[in-house]
Design a protein around this motif. Structure first.
Motif, PDB file in Angstrom:
ATOM      1  N   PHE A   1      -3.095   9.873   1.550  1.00 25.74           N
ATOM      2  CA  PHE A   1      -2.868   9.745   3.074  1.00 25.74           C
ATOM      3  C   PHE A   1      -2.333   8.321   3.328  1.00 25.74           C
ATOM      4  O   PHE A   1      -3.018   7.669   3.103  1.00 25.74           O
ATOM      5  CB  PHE A   1      -4.256   9.973   3.780  1.00 25.74           C
ATOM      6  N   ASP A   2      -1.158   8.209   4.029  1.00 26.63           N
ATOM      7  CA  ASP A   2      -0.859   6.932   4.338  1.00 26.63           C
ATOM      8  C   ASP A   2      -1.019   6.692   6.094  1.00 26.63           C
ATOM      9  O   ASP A   2      -0.219   7.288   6.908  1.00 26.63           O
ATOM     10  CB  ASP A   2       0.678   6.697   3.987  1.00 26.63           C
ATOM     11  N   GLU A   3      -2.011   6.066   6.646  1.00 26.99           N
ATOM     12  CA  GLU A   3      -2.340   5.605   7.741  1.00 26.99           C
ATOM     13  C   GLU A   3      -2.258   6.922   8.584  1.00 26.99           C
ATOM     14  O   GLU A   3      -1.438   7.072   9.634  1.00 26.99           O
ATOM     15  CB  GLU A   3      -1.456   4.708   8.437  1.00 26.99           C
ATOM     16  N   PRO A   4      -2.794   8.006   8.362  1.00 30.09           N
ATOM     17  CA  PRO A   4      -2.453   9.253   9.082  1.00 30.09           C
ATOM     18  C   PRO A   4      -2.997   9.285  10.428  1.00 30.09           C
ATOM     19  O   PRO A   4      -2.608  10.154  11.207  1.00 30.09           O
ATOM     20  CB  PRO A   4      -3.597  10.255   8.186  1.00 30.09           C
TER      21      PRO A   4
ATOM     22  N   LYS B   1       0.763  -1.168  -0.180  1.00 28.29           N
ATOM     23  CA  LYS B   1       0.175  -0.110   0.043  1.00 28.29           C
ATOM     24  C   LYS B   1       0.897   1.284   0.030  1.00 28.29           C
ATOM     25  O   LYS B   1       0.679   2.237  -0.865  1.00 28.29           O
ATOM     26  CB  LYS B   1      -0.818  -0.075   1.276  1.00 28.29           C
ATOM     27  N   THR B   2       2.056   1.313   1.022  1.00 31.02           N
ATOM     28  CA  THR B   2       2.705   2.591   0.915  1.00 31.02           C
ATOM     29  C   THR B   2       3.516   2.534  -0.226  1.00 31.02           C
ATOM     30  O   THR B   2       3.602   3.842  -0.750  1.00 31.02           O
ATOM     31  CB  THR B   2       3.703   2.402   1.960  1.00 31.02           C
ATOM     32  N   THR B   3       4.086   1.415  -0.581  1.00 26.49           N
ATOM     33  CA  THR B   3       4.779   1.499  -2.140  1.00 26.49           C
ATOM     34  C   THR B   3       4.008   2.049  -3.174  1.00 26.49           C
ATOM     35  O   THR B   3       4.543   2.935  -3.974  1.00 26.49           O
ATOM     36  CB  THR B   3       5.313   0.165  -2.325  1.00 26.49           C
TER      37      THR B   3
HETATM   38 MG   LIG Z   1       2.263   0.957   4.865  1.00 28.50          MG
END
Ligand SMILES: [Mg+2]
Ligand SMILES: Nc1ncnc2c1ncn2[C@@H]1O[C@H](COP(=O)(O)OP(=O)(O)OP(=O)(O)O)[C@@H](O)[C@H]1O
Length: 269
Positions: free
Chosen positions: A174-177, A44-46
Protein backbone atom coordinates in the motif's frame (compact mmCIF):
# COMPACT_ATOMS: atom_id res chain seq x y z
CA UNK A 1 10.91 -17.86 13.54
CA UNK A 2 9.36 -18.85 10.22
CA UNK A 3 10.91 -17.87 6.91
CA UNK A 4 10.34 -14.31 5.71
CA UNK A 5 7.88 -13.79 2.87
CA UNK A 6 9.78 -10.70 1.75
CA UNK A 7 13.55 -10.89 2.09
CA UNK A 8 15.28 -7.76 0.81
CA UNK A 9 19.04 -7.56 1.10
CA UNK A 10 21.17 -4.50 0.47
CA UNK A 11 18.82 -3.10 -2.17
CA UNK A 12 20.28 -0.21 -4.14
CA UNK A 13 18.63 2.00 -6.70
CA UNK A 14 19.72 5.17 -8.47
CA UNK A 15 18.00 7.43 -10.94
CA UNK A 16 20.94 8.85 -12.88
CA UNK A 17 23.24 10.37 -10.27
CA UNK A 18 20.53 10.38 -7.61
CA UNK A 19 21.14 7.42 -5.31
CA UNK A 20 17.66 6.86 -3.94
CA UNK A 21 18.06 3.53 -2.12
CA UNK A 22 21.40 2.96 -0.42
CA UNK A 23 21.33 -0.62 0.75
CA UNK A 24 17.92 -1.41 2.19
CA UNK A 25 17.54 -4.60 4.22
CA UNK A 26 14.06 -5.66 5.17
CA UNK A 27 12.39 -8.93 6.11
CA UNK A 28 8.64 -9.25 6.33
CA UNK A 29 7.28 -12.45 7.80
CA UNK A 30 4.04 -14.14 6.74
CA UNK A 31 1.08 -12.37 8.31
CA UNK A 32 3.17 -9.43 9.40
CA UNK A 33 2.13 -5.80 8.84
CA UNK A 34 5.04 -3.43 8.36
CA UNK A 35 4.47 0.31 8.18
CA UNK A 36 7.10 2.33 6.29
CA UNK A 37 7.52 5.87 7.50
CA UNK A 38 9.80 8.58 6.26
CA UNK A 39 10.01 12.08 4.86
CA UNK A 40 9.11 12.93 1.29
CA UNK A 41 11.80 11.74 -1.10
CA UNK A 42 13.26 9.20 1.31
CA UNK A 43 12.64 6.37 -1.16
CA UNK A 44 9.51 4.67 0.23
CA UNK A 45 7.60 4.49 -3.06
CA UNK A 46 10.71 3.49 -4.95
CA UNK A 47 11.31 0.65 -2.52
CA UNK A 48 7.74 -0.65 -2.89
CA UNK A 49 8.08 -0.40 -6.67
CA UNK A 50 11.33 -2.39 -6.49
CA UNK A 51 9.64 -5.13 -4.48
CA UNK A 52 7.13 -5.75 -7.24
CA UNK A 53 9.56 -4.95 -10.05
CA UNK A 54 7.94 -1.80 -11.35
CA UNK A 55 11.55 -0.63 -10.99
CA UNK A 56 14.74 -2.52 -11.71
CA UNK A 57 17.33 -2.56 -8.94
CA UNK A 58 21.03 -1.72 -9.23
CA UNK A 59 22.26 -3.68 -6.25
CA UNK A 60 21.14 -6.29 -3.77
CA UNK A 61 18.40 -8.83 -4.09
CA UNK A 62 14.72 -9.12 -3.23
CA UNK A 63 13.00 -12.44 -2.69
CA UNK A 64 9.26 -12.81 -2.33
CA UNK A 65 8.26 -16.25 -1.14
CA UNK A 66 11.69 -17.60 -2.19
CA UNK A 67 11.34 -16.16 -5.68
CA UNK A 68 14.19 -13.84 -6.65
CA UNK A 69 12.26 -10.88 -8.03
CA UNK A 70 13.08 -9.81 -11.57
CA UNK A 71 16.27 -11.80 -12.01
CA UNK A 72 17.88 -15.19 -12.35
CA UNK A 73 21.00 -15.74 -10.29
CA UNK A 74 23.60 -17.70 -12.23
CA UNK A 75 26.71 -18.22 -10.11
CA UNK A 76 26.36 -14.82 -8.49
CA UNK A 77 25.64 -13.05 -11.75
CA UNK A 78 22.15 -11.60 -12.19
CA UNK A 79 20.25 -11.93 -15.46
CA UNK A 80 17.00 -10.06 -16.01
CA UNK A 81 14.00 -12.36 -16.39
CA UNK A 82 11.76 -12.18 -19.43
CA UNK A 83 8.84 -9.77 -19.22
CA UNK A 84 6.39 -12.67 -19.08
CA UNK A 85 8.26 -14.20 -16.14
CA UNK A 86 8.30 -10.87 -14.31
CA UNK A 87 4.59 -10.43 -14.99
CA UNK A 88 3.97 -13.84 -13.43
CA UNK A 89 5.91 -12.82 -10.31
CA UNK A 90 4.03 -9.54 -10.08
CA UNK A 91 0.68 -11.29 -10.22
CA UNK A 92 1.35 -12.64 -6.73
CA UNK A 93 1.62 -9.15 -5.29
CA UNK A 94 -1.25 -6.71 -4.86
CA UNK A 95 -0.55 -3.00 -4.94
CA UNK A 96 -2.77 -0.13 -3.90
CA UNK A 97 -1.73 3.40 -4.76
CA UNK A 98 -2.66 6.85 -3.56
CA UNK A 99 -4.65 7.32 -6.79
CA UNK A 100 -7.05 4.47 -7.31
CA UNK A 101 -6.74 4.21 -11.13
CA UNK A 102 -9.99 2.34 -11.59
CA UNK A 103 -11.21 1.88 -15.15
CA UNK A 104 -13.73 4.72 -15.49
CA UNK A 105 -15.89 2.95 -18.07
CA UNK A 106 -16.35 -0.14 -15.90
CA UNK A 107 -18.58 -0.66 -12.88
CA UNK A 108 -17.12 -1.56 -9.50
CA UNK A 109 -17.96 -5.19 -10.21
CA UNK A 110 -16.34 -5.13 -13.66
CA UNK A 111 -13.24 -3.45 -12.26
CA UNK A 112 -12.82 -6.26 -9.73
CA UNK A 113 -13.54 -9.01 -12.31
CA UNK A 114 -11.19 -7.66 -14.97
CA UNK A 115 -7.79 -9.06 -13.99
CA UNK A 116 -8.90 -12.56 -12.98
CA UNK A 117 -10.72 -12.92 -16.31
CA UNK A 118 -8.14 -11.24 -18.57
CA UNK A 119 -4.94 -12.31 -16.87
CA UNK A 120 -5.74 -15.57 -15.13
CA UNK A 121 -8.39 -16.87 -17.52
CA UNK A 122 -10.93 -17.37 -14.73
CA UNK A 123 -14.48 -17.89 -16.07
CA UNK A 124 -16.73 -14.84 -16.00
CA UNK A 125 -19.23 -16.55 -13.72
CA UNK A 126 -16.57 -17.45 -11.18
CA UNK A 127 -14.92 -14.02 -11.37
CA UNK A 128 -18.28 -12.39 -10.84
CA UNK A 129 -19.20 -14.38 -7.78
CA UNK A 130 -15.75 -13.74 -6.32
CA UNK A 131 -16.03 -10.02 -7.10
CA UNK A 132 -19.41 -9.81 -5.38
CA UNK A 133 -17.91 -11.46 -2.28
CA UNK A 134 -14.91 -9.13 -2.31
CA UNK A 135 -17.03 -6.00 -2.72
CA UNK A 136 -19.14 -7.15 0.19
CA UNK A 137 -16.01 -7.70 2.21
CA UNK A 138 -14.97 -4.08 1.69
CA UNK A 139 -18.48 -2.89 2.56
CA UNK A 140 -19.65 -2.16 -0.99
CA UNK A 141 -22.17 -4.93 -1.56
CA UNK A 142 -24.73 -2.30 -2.52
CA UNK A 143 -22.52 -0.51 -5.01
CA UNK A 144 -21.46 -3.27 -7.40
CA UNK A 145 -23.17 -1.60 -10.37
CA UNK A 146 -21.80 1.88 -9.73
CA UNK A 147 -19.19 3.48 -11.95
CA UNK A 148 -16.12 5.09 -10.32
CA UNK A 149 -17.55 8.58 -10.98
CA UNK A 150 -20.58 7.63 -8.89
CA UNK A 151 -18.45 6.62 -5.91
CA UNK A 152 -16.69 8.68 -3.25
CA UNK A 153 -12.91 8.60 -3.02
CA UNK A 154 -13.07 6.27 -0.04
CA UNK A 155 -15.40 3.92 -1.89
CA UNK A 156 -13.19 3.99 -4.98
CA UNK A 157 -10.19 3.12 -2.88
CA UNK A 158 -12.07 0.20 -1.35
CA UNK A 159 -12.89 -1.03 -4.88
CA UNK A 160 -9.17 -0.74 -5.66
CA UNK A 161 -8.38 -2.91 -2.63
CA UNK A 162 -11.00 -5.49 -3.71
CA UNK A 163 -9.52 -5.42 -7.21
CA UNK A 164 -6.05 -6.19 -5.86
CA UNK A 165 -7.42 -8.98 -3.64
CA UNK A 166 -9.18 -10.57 -6.63
CA UNK A 167 -5.80 -11.84 -7.82
CA UNK A 168 -5.35 -13.68 -4.50
CA UNK A 169 -2.00 -12.05 -3.75
CA UNK A 170 0.43 -13.40 -1.17
CA UNK A 171 1.51 -9.91 -0.33
CA UNK A 172 -0.18 -6.51 -0.40
CA UNK A 173 1.74 -3.26 -0.86
CA UNK A 174 0.00 0.00 0.00
CA UNK A 175 1.46 3.36 -1.01
CA UNK A 176 -0.25 6.13 0.97
CA UNK A 177 -3.69 4.68 0.28
CA UNK A 178 -5.52 7.38 2.22
CA UNK A 179 -3.51 10.51 1.53
CA UNK A 180 -5.64 11.64 -1.42
CA UNK A 181 -8.87 11.27 0.57
CA UNK A 182 -10.92 13.84 2.42
CA UNK A 183 -10.29 13.38 6.15
CA UNK A 184 -13.77 11.98 6.82
CA UNK A 185 -13.20 9.16 4.29
CA UNK A 186 -9.87 7.97 5.66
CA UNK A 187 -11.35 5.82 8.42
CA UNK A 188 -13.41 3.56 6.16
CA UNK A 189 -10.36 2.64 4.09
CA UNK A 190 -8.16 2.10 7.13
CA UNK A 191 -10.76 -0.17 8.69
CA UNK A 192 -10.82 -2.37 5.55
CA UNK A 193 -7.03 -2.58 5.78
CA UNK A 194 -7.22 -3.36 9.47
CA UNK A 195 -9.64 -6.21 8.77
CA UNK A 196 -7.31 -7.52 6.07
CA UNK A 197 -4.45 -7.50 8.56
CA UNK A 198 -6.59 -9.31 11.10
CA UNK A 199 -7.30 -12.02 8.55
CA UNK A 200 -3.56 -12.61 8.26
CA UNK A 201 -2.61 -10.81 5.04
CA UNK A 202 1.07 -9.88 4.82
CA UNK A 203 1.24 -6.15 4.23
CA UNK A 204 3.79 -3.40 3.66
CA UNK A 205 2.10 -0.04 4.11
CA UNK A 206 3.49 3.42 3.45
CA UNK A 207 1.32 5.80 5.44
CA UNK A 208 1.38 8.88 7.62
CA UNK A 209 -1.54 7.57 9.66
CA UNK A 210 0.10 7.13 13.05
CA UNK A 211 -3.07 5.69 14.60
CA UNK A 212 -3.02 2.90 12.02
CA UNK A 213 0.69 2.31 12.60
CA UNK A 214 0.16 2.15 16.34
CA UNK A 215 -2.91 -0.13 16.25
CA UNK A 216 -2.23 -2.41 13.32
CA UNK A 217 1.49 -2.56 12.50
CA UNK A 218 3.62 -5.29 13.95
CA UNK A 219 6.66 -3.25 13.07
CA UNK A 220 7.46 0.27 11.97
CA UNK A 221 10.40 1.00 9.70
CA UNK A 222 11.64 4.57 9.50
CA UNK A 223 13.51 5.44 6.30
CA UNK A 224 15.41 8.58 5.53
CA UNK A 225 17.54 9.45 2.49
CA UNK A 226 17.51 5.90 1.17
CA UNK A 227 18.49 4.05 4.33
CA UNK A 228 16.58 2.35 7.12
CA UNK A 229 17.31 4.53 10.14
CA UNK A 230 15.31 2.73 12.76
CA UNK A 231 12.93 -0.20 13.06
CA UNK A 232 10.94 -1.70 15.90
CA UNK A 233 7.51 -2.23 17.43
CA UNK A 234 5.25 0.76 16.70
CA UNK A 235 4.95 1.98 20.26
CA UNK A 236 8.71 1.93 20.73
CA UNK A 237 9.49 3.76 17.51
CA UNK A 238 6.63 6.26 17.76
CA UNK A 239 6.78 7.01 21.48
CA UNK A 240 10.44 6.56 22.09
CA UNK A 241 12.45 7.07 18.88
CA UNK A 242 16.17 6.52 19.31
CA UNK A 243 17.51 8.55 16.41
CA UNK A 244 17.48 12.29 15.95
CA UNK A 245 16.10 12.01 12.41
CA UNK A 246 13.19 9.86 13.59
CA UNK A 247 12.48 12.28 16.43
CA UNK A 248 12.35 15.33 14.21
CA UNK A 249 10.23 13.56 11.58
CA UNK A 250 7.69 12.46 14.20
CA UNK A 251 7.59 15.90 15.77
CA UNK A 252 6.91 17.43 12.34
CA UNK A 253 4.17 14.85 11.66
CA UNK A 254 2.58 15.63 15.00
CA UNK A 255 2.45 19.37 14.41
CA UNK A 256 1.04 18.88 10.88
CA UNK A 257 -1.56 16.54 12.31
CA UNK A 258 -2.53 19.08 14.95
CA UNK A 259 -2.78 21.83 12.35
CA UNK A 260 -5.13 19.69 10.23
CA UNK A 261 -7.20 18.73 13.28
CA UNK A 262 -7.56 22.41 14.18
CA UNK A 263 -8.65 23.23 10.62
CA UNK A 264 -11.26 20.48 10.59
CA UNK A 265 -12.52 21.64 14.00
CA UNK A 266 -12.76 25.23 12.66
CA UNK A 267 -14.77 24.07 9.65
CA UNK A 268 -17.11 22.12 11.88
CA UNK A 269 -17.98 25.23 13.89
MG1 LIG B 1 5.92 8.07 -2.15
N1 LIG C 1 11.14 7.57 -12.15
C1 LIG C 1 11.98 8.39 -11.52
N2 LIG C 1 12.93 9.05 -12.20
C2 LIG C 1 13.80 9.88 -11.57
N3 LIG C 1 13.81 10.11 -10.23
C3 LIG C 1 12.89 9.47 -9.50
C4 LIG C 1 11.91 8.59 -10.10
N4 LIG C 1 11.11 8.12 -9.11
C5 LIG C 1 11.55 8.67 -7.96
N5 LIG C 1 12.62 9.47 -8.18
C6 LIG C 1 13.37 10.22 -7.16
O1 LIG C 1 13.68 9.32 -6.13
C7 LIG C 1 13.61 9.94 -4.85
C8 LIG C 1 12.73 9.14 -3.94
O2 LIG C 1 11.41 9.19 -4.41
P1 LIG C 1 10.24 8.35 -3.77
O3 LIG C 1 9.05 8.64 -4.59
O4 LIG C 1 10.66 6.94 -3.63
O5 LIG C 1 10.12 8.99 -2.33
P2 LIG C 1 8.99 8.83 -1.22
O6 LIG C 1 9.69 8.49 0.04
O7 LIG C 1 7.96 7.88 -1.71
O8 LIG C 1 8.39 10.31 -1.10
P3 LIG C 1 6.88 10.83 -0.85
O9 LIG C 1 6.66 10.73 0.63
O10 LIG C 1 6.89 12.23 -1.33
O11 LIG C 1 5.95 9.95 -1.63
C9 LIG C 1 13.15 11.35 -5.11
O12 LIG C 1 14.27 12.18 -5.11
C10 LIG C 1 12.54 11.28 -6.50
O13 LIG C 1 12.65 12.51 -7.16
Amino acid sequence: MNKPLVHAVNVGKSFGKNEVLKGIDLDVHPGEVVVLLGPSGSGKTTFLRCINQLETIDAGRIWVDDDLMGYRDKEGQLYRLKDSEIAAQRREIGMVFQRFNLFPHMTALENVMEAPVQVKGVSKAEAKSQAVDLLERVGLGEKTGHYPSQLSGGQQQRVAIARALAMKPKLMLFDEPTSALDPELVGEVLSVMKELAREGMTMVVVTHEMGFARDVADRVVFMDAGVVVETGPPLEVINNPQHERTKSFLARMRSEHEAVAALVADEAV
